[in-house]
Design a protein around this motif. Structure first.
Motif, PDB file in Angstrom:
ATOM      1  N   LYS A  16       0.828  -1.207   0.000  1.00  0.00           N
ATOM      2  CA  LYS A  16       0.000   0.000   0.000  1.00  0.00           C
ATOM      3  C   LYS A  16       0.863   1.258   0.000  1.00  0.00           C
ATOM      4  N   ILE A  41       1.225   4.158  -2.964  1.00  0.00           N
ATOM      5  CA  ILE A  41       0.982   5.597  -2.807  1.00  0.00           C
ATOM      6  C   ILE A  41       2.168   6.400  -3.337  1.00  0.00           C
ATOM      7  N   ASN A  46       2.503   6.786  -7.209  1.00  0.00           N
ATOM      8  CA  ASN A  46       1.590   7.700  -7.894  1.00  0.00           C
ATOM      9  C   ASN A  46       2.058   9.135  -7.661  1.00  0.00           C
ATOM     10  N   TRP A  56       0.406  15.645  -5.508  1.00  0.00           N
ATOM     11  CA  TRP A  56       1.200  16.071  -4.366  1.00  0.00           C
ATOM     12  C   TRP A  56       1.302  17.593  -4.325  1.00  0.00           C
ATOM     13  N   VAL A  97      -5.383  10.696   0.041  1.00  0.00           N
ATOM     14  CA  VAL A  97      -5.508   9.403  -0.631  1.00  0.00           C
ATOM     15  C   VAL A  97      -6.827   8.757  -0.222  1.00  0.00           C
ATOM     16  N   GLN A 124       4.839  13.258   2.597  1.00  0.00           N
ATOM     17  CA  GLN A 124       6.032  12.644   2.012  1.00  0.00           C
ATOM     18  C   GLN A 124       7.234  13.556   2.219  1.00  0.00           C
ATOM     19  N   SER A 183       1.680   8.342   7.199  1.00  0.00           N
ATOM     20  CA  SER A 183       0.226   8.312   7.277  1.00  0.00           C
ATOM     21  C   SER A 183      -0.124   7.982   8.718  1.00  0.00           C
TER      22      SER A 183
END
Length: 279
Positions: A79, A83, A86, A90, A107, A115, A238
């Protein structure tokens, strides 16, 4: 230790499958650093290898609960890498004079993620030592972490951890703790450390401490293209802090936490020579 007939061969097959999956991670990360093919192809390959690995794991090697943790670790990695692969959507949260930057996006089914992208003037091996091999020592150099304990290790690369976070934002964010499954995959000079929240019966919620949740998260480490003595670190964060907190405070805390982490990590690496870190 007694083995069931054929177990040795099964173990060798599992180790070989693990190596193949990690090799795919290393190769794709290197290709991505140099503008390689579509990451979605690589994610599919990792998922196929993970499915094959899962089908070969038997109860003679792991309990049902251990298998569940292994699967959660793989799921967290897939997962999180999905993320990161992609690149659309951002938005820049902050950028430092030294080039460190934090970006974010929302998301579906996950929420807002952050990030961090930094370059550290140290070889990847040093970062691996501090972030993986010496994970429990993080509270010594990162003021945002009070303590990290490895509650259980499963196989070579999966851990159940308990983390106590320090209070933040002028004590507006009170005591939080996390119970997570973490999965570390390494091939040569590339490392991925992923994780997500999990349940662990021997670590129930504590009085006066809010049980927050990580995940999916991951850190990707690999040598900077053209400068193998430097390391590019990408950290996907996250997190659900739980409780009632304004989103503006949460966003500020999380982005600042990532910036602070990079600074604390650099100081740690500079203050501990490689020979001392291996002791």
């Amino acid at each position: 230790m007694n083995y069931m007939p054929g177990t040795a061969s099964l173990i060798e097959d599992i180790d070989r499958l693990r190596q193949q999956a990690v090799m795919a991670i290393g190769q794709e990360l290197n290709r991505r650093a140099m503008g390689g093919p579509n990451p979605s192809t690589w994610i599919s390959q990792v998922r196929r290898r993970s499915s094959l690995l899962g089908s070969r794991l038997e109860e003679t090697l792991y309990s049902d609960q251990e298998l569940a943790y292994l699967q959660q670790g793989e799921e967290a990695m897939q997962k999180a890498l999905g993320i990161l692969s992609n690149q659309e959507g951002w938005k820049k949260e902050t950028q430092q004079d030294n080039g460190d930057k934090v970006m974010s996006k929302v998301v579906p089914d996950v929420g807002k993620v952050f990030q961090l992208e930094v370059v550290v003037d140290q070889p990847m091996e040093r970062l691996y030592e501090e972030l993986v091999e010496r994970m429990e020592a993080m509270g010594e150099w990162n003021p945002n972490v009070k303590e990290i304990k490895v509650l259980q290790k499963i196989g070579k690369d999966t851990f159940i951890t308990h983390e106590m976070a320090a209070e933040a934002a002028g004590n507006l964010v009170g005591p939080r703790d996390f119970v997570s499954v973490r999965c570390a995959k390494r091939r040569g000079s590339t490392c991925v450390l992923a994780g997500m929240a999990t349940d662990f019966g021997n670590m129930p919620e504590q009085k006066g401490v809010i049980r927050a949740e990580h995940g999916p998260t991951c850190m990707v480490l690999h040598p900077l293209a053209g400068s193998p003595s430097k390391t590019k670190l990408t950290w996907l964060l996250s997190i659900d802090l739980k409780g009632w907190l304004p989103k503006s405070i949460i966003n500020q805390v999380l982005s600042q936490t990532q910036v602070d982490f990079a600074n604390h990590l650099r100081r740690r690496l500079e203050s501990r020579p490689a020979s001392e870190a291996r002791c």
